[in-house]
Write a protein that holds these residues in place. Sequence first.
Motif, short mmCIF file in Angstrom:
data_model
loop_
_atom_site.label_atom_id
_atom_site.label_comp_id
_atom_site.label_asym_id
_atom_site.label_seq_id
_atom_site.Cartn_x
_atom_site.Cartn_y
_atom_site.Cartn_z
N ILE A 163 -0.90 15.07 0.02
CA ILE A 163 -0.74 13.63 0.23
C ILE A 163 -1.68 12.90 -0.72
N ASP A 164 -1.17 11.88 -1.39
CA ASP A 164 -1.96 11.10 -2.34
C ASP A 164 -1.91 9.65 -1.89
N VAL A 165 -3.03 9.16 -1.35
CA VAL A 165 -3.13 7.77 -0.92
C VAL A 165 -3.58 6.91 -2.10
N ASP A 166 -2.91 5.78 -2.31
CA ASP A 166 -3.16 4.92 -3.48
C ASP A 166 -3.00 5.71 -4.78
N PRO A 167 -1.83 6.32 -5.00
CA PRO A 167 -1.67 7.15 -6.21
C PRO A 167 -1.77 6.32 -7.48
N GLN A 168 -2.40 6.89 -8.49
CA GLN A 168 -2.52 6.24 -9.79
C GLN A 168 -1.62 6.89 -10.83
N TYR A 190 0.86 -1.18 0.00
CA TYR A 190 0.00 0.00 0.00
C TYR A 190 0.90 1.23 0.00
N MET A 191 0.53 2.22 -0.80
CA MET A 191 1.42 3.33 -1.05
C MET A 191 0.74 4.66 -0.79
N ALA A 192 1.54 5.61 -0.30
CA ALA A 192 1.13 7.01 -0.25
C ALA A 192 2.27 7.82 -0.85
N LEU A 193 1.90 8.87 -1.56
CA LEU A 193 2.88 9.72 -2.22
C LEU A 193 2.74 11.13 -1.66
N LEU A 194 3.80 11.59 -1.02
CA LEU A 194 3.82 12.95 -0.48
C LEU A 194 4.50 13.84 -1.52
N ARG A 195 3.77 14.83 -2.03
CA ARG A 195 4.29 15.72 -3.06
C ARG A 195 4.53 17.10 -2.47
N ALA A 196 5.58 17.76 -2.93
CA ALA A 196 5.85 19.14 -2.54
C ALA A 196 6.33 19.90 -3.76
N GLU A 197 5.93 21.17 -3.87
CA GLU A 197 6.37 21.98 -4.99
C GLU A 197 6.57 23.42 -4.53
N SER A 198 7.57 24.06 -5.12
CA SER A 198 7.91 25.43 -4.75
C SER A 198 8.68 26.07 -5.90
N LYS A 199 8.68 27.39 -5.92
CA LYS A 199 9.49 28.09 -6.92
C LYS A 199 10.97 27.93 -6.63
N ARG A 200 11.31 27.51 -5.43
CA ARG A 200 12.69 27.20 -5.07
C ARG A 200 12.80 25.70 -4.82
N SER A 201 13.61 25.04 -5.60
CA SER A 201 13.73 23.58 -5.51
C SER A 201 14.13 23.13 -4.11
N GLU A 202 15.02 23.89 -3.46
CA GLU A 202 15.50 23.47 -2.15
C GLU A 202 14.39 23.47 -1.10
N ASN A 203 13.37 24.33 -1.26
CA ASN A 203 12.27 24.35 -0.30
C ASN A 203 11.46 23.06 -0.36
N ALA A 204 11.14 22.64 -1.60
CA ALA A 204 10.36 21.41 -1.76
C ALA A 204 11.15 20.21 -1.23
N HIS A 205 12.45 20.17 -1.56
CA HIS A 205 13.27 19.05 -1.10
C HIS A 205 13.39 19.05 0.43
N GLU A 206 13.61 20.23 1.00
CA GLU A 206 13.80 20.31 2.45
C GLU A 206 12.53 19.93 3.21
N LEU A 207 11.36 20.33 2.69
CA LEU A 207 10.10 19.97 3.36
C LEU A 207 9.93 18.45 3.40
N LEU A 208 10.22 17.79 2.28
CA LEU A 208 10.05 16.34 2.24
C LEU A 208 11.13 15.64 3.06
N LEU A 209 12.29 16.23 3.12
CA LEU A 209 13.34 15.67 3.98
C LEU A 209 12.90 15.74 5.45
N THR A 210 12.29 16.87 5.80
CA THR A 210 11.74 17.01 7.15
C THR A 210 10.63 15.98 7.39
N ALA A 211 9.78 15.80 6.36
CA ALA A 211 8.69 14.83 6.49
C ALA A 211 9.24 13.42 6.72
#
Length: 759
Positions: free
Chosen positions: A751-756, A661-682
């Motif tokens: 958050i995307d539960v059961d991503p297609q 069973y899968m969940a996909l946590l997505r993050a997006e920002s105008k600054r790449s490091e912000n999106a990466h850092e948020l998911l690293l924190t997650a």
Amino acid sequence: MPAPEIYAVALPTPLRRTFDYTAQNPHMAQNPAGLFDQTQTAFDQAQTAQGLPGMRVAVNFGNQQLVGVIVEVKDDSDFDLKKLKPIQQLLDTQPIIPDELLQLCHWAAWYYHHPIGEVLAAAIPVALRQGEAATLSTEKAWQLTEAGRHCTADELKRAPKQQALMQQLKEDTLCVQNSILHKDLLLQDVNRNALKGLQDKGMIESLEITPSPIRPPELLKSTPLTLNDEQASALAQVDFDQFGGHLLYGTTGSGKTEVYLQAIEQVLHAGKQALVLIPEIGLTPQTLTRFQRRFNRPLAVLHSNLNDTERKQAWLLAAAGDADIIIGTRSAIFTPMKNPGIIILDEEHDPSFKQQEGFRYSARDLAALRCQRLGIPLILGSATPSLESFHNAQQQRYRLLPLTQRAGGARPPTIELIDLKRQAMQEGLTQALLDTMEQHLLASGQVLVFINRRGFAPTLMCHDCGWLSQCQHCDARLTVHQNPAHLHCHHCDYQRPLIHQCPTCNSRELHCVGQGSERTETVLQNRFADFPVLRVDRDSTRQKNAMHTIVEKVNQGDPCILVGTQMLAKGHHFPNVTLVAIIDADGGLFSTDFRGPERMGQLMLQVAGRAGRAERPGTVLIQSHLCDHPLLQTLLYQGYSAFAQLILQERQVSQLPPYRYMALLRAESKRSENAHELLLTARQIAERHCPSQPDLQYLGPLPAPMERRNQRFRHQLQIHASSRARLHQLLTPLIAELEQHPLSRRTRWSIDVDPQDMA
């Protein structure tokens, strides 16, 4: 003064909570005009008569007024009662969301980890969301005048379209209060000029009526077809008195729709309603026509092309039990039904049943849960079932109802591969394919050419320096369109005029690279000038009823060529198509999405299934550079079951859905490091709650397959678990803690539960 009751209200905000309000302000020293008495009286009456959960209210929220839904009545609040605001207005006299649907929305909010207020907002029509009264509006209708009732066919013999329309108006059983709704006439593709002509002659007149259901004594307009043994066996295995999941696994043209119709007939005989979900708006007219020809019962249609009033009207008719059959796309799963009897999903494998933005729910999975709670049967139909449903049938969670034979004596099409290696090509088409097309057209057959790319060409390239037309906002190339001429990004909708000079080296040697549906259409128009070429894609079907017009033209039976994208693969019945040509079968074999091969196989067989659906035999020609690929060989020569089993074995070894069973946590920002850092924190938060181990694993954060889209950098964190319970035990505290992190307020995340879709 007794303590006021507290009402938990779900509001359409991104906050994952409800908000407490009172029906009156207990701290006003005086109430000179009875300001709150009326509201309190309405609450008392509603509480006594129906119960308040499911009713809409208008409330003040910050500096704005919102419409919300009462989800609970409480005796106390976690907040100071002195600070609670009063509800401004109770908008309903009874719940517009029945308890079973309210509970379904609560479950969906929990499972998909989405705010309950936004879930409920998605479940009701926009007009009701905006506070309009939950009452039926009047609708435009037409009725015969005295002159029209006495008009003979000879009086209109010089106007055949008016004559045909007059005959239809006299015979139509869709009449409501001796009139026929304007929308029903339009759904039957009535000629508007003929309508105006009859009005000008004083034979018909328009009026406004409030629709009420008309149920003639005869349930059926036409006699059902005789079922073959497999169809009869499938129908006999459906128990209409209890829940059961049924996978109607029928090859294309095997008569799945007839099984649906006869199942619905049994439901209607019992005085219950049927909900039919279809994947595409384009299928609605075709499906509606077939149901109208069979049943003498009121229908409601729900899809995104309706205006707000039309959608509210259909929703309320279904809720009141005044629509016996409800046909709709994904969001129709939230339609209330007074007497639910069955839910049917046609083409259940289609990815469009999963919402890809905002509230990311699966209509197929919610249908299964809703049927289970209501104690009614669920039928999932497909020639190419999703691997999740196929696996559920193998595990006997669903009952498998196979249909292996085409209905009416039609034979499966002959499938041939054309190896593209070392072949001379004419704009992506081999000579062998062109010759075969000519043979079928000269034999009065119709030809369907499948190319799953919109536009004229995938990109524009400079022959001298290698420059490519790149989107300024995405990691994607601009698609060349010729009608009208422009460059277009299909990901962010950025557009610019078509250029004729390279911006890098000023060369005029700009070449369109690759094939699109427009280019294939142009090539075939030049090659087969004596035959009409009809293009079916999102661009050619934007106008209302455009798809219906094309389908009607094809069904006239004259030789023609259909060129199109996956819109052609979804359930259309073209009895005179004798040849299907698939221009490029290789794309899905190299997808970055693990579901790519599954989608490739489903799409290919769905397209191939358009050939030879009637008396005339069909042929399918598939162009490929990889004719020896094991997945392609298995699909074409051993069938979809063997193909699905092969992919399931790969998924099991790789520990991918449906085995995990899968969940996909997505993050997006105008600054790449912000999106990466948020998911690293997650990930750090997640590992603190549940360290990585065999039954719970993390992948990422990593850039998305298309890292930059619409000027935002996108990253992903995958979470894989051995059970749903294990997954949700992690997601609940993870999301709660992540919401409080300062970076989450500067970065879009979901958050995307059961991503297609892994894009």
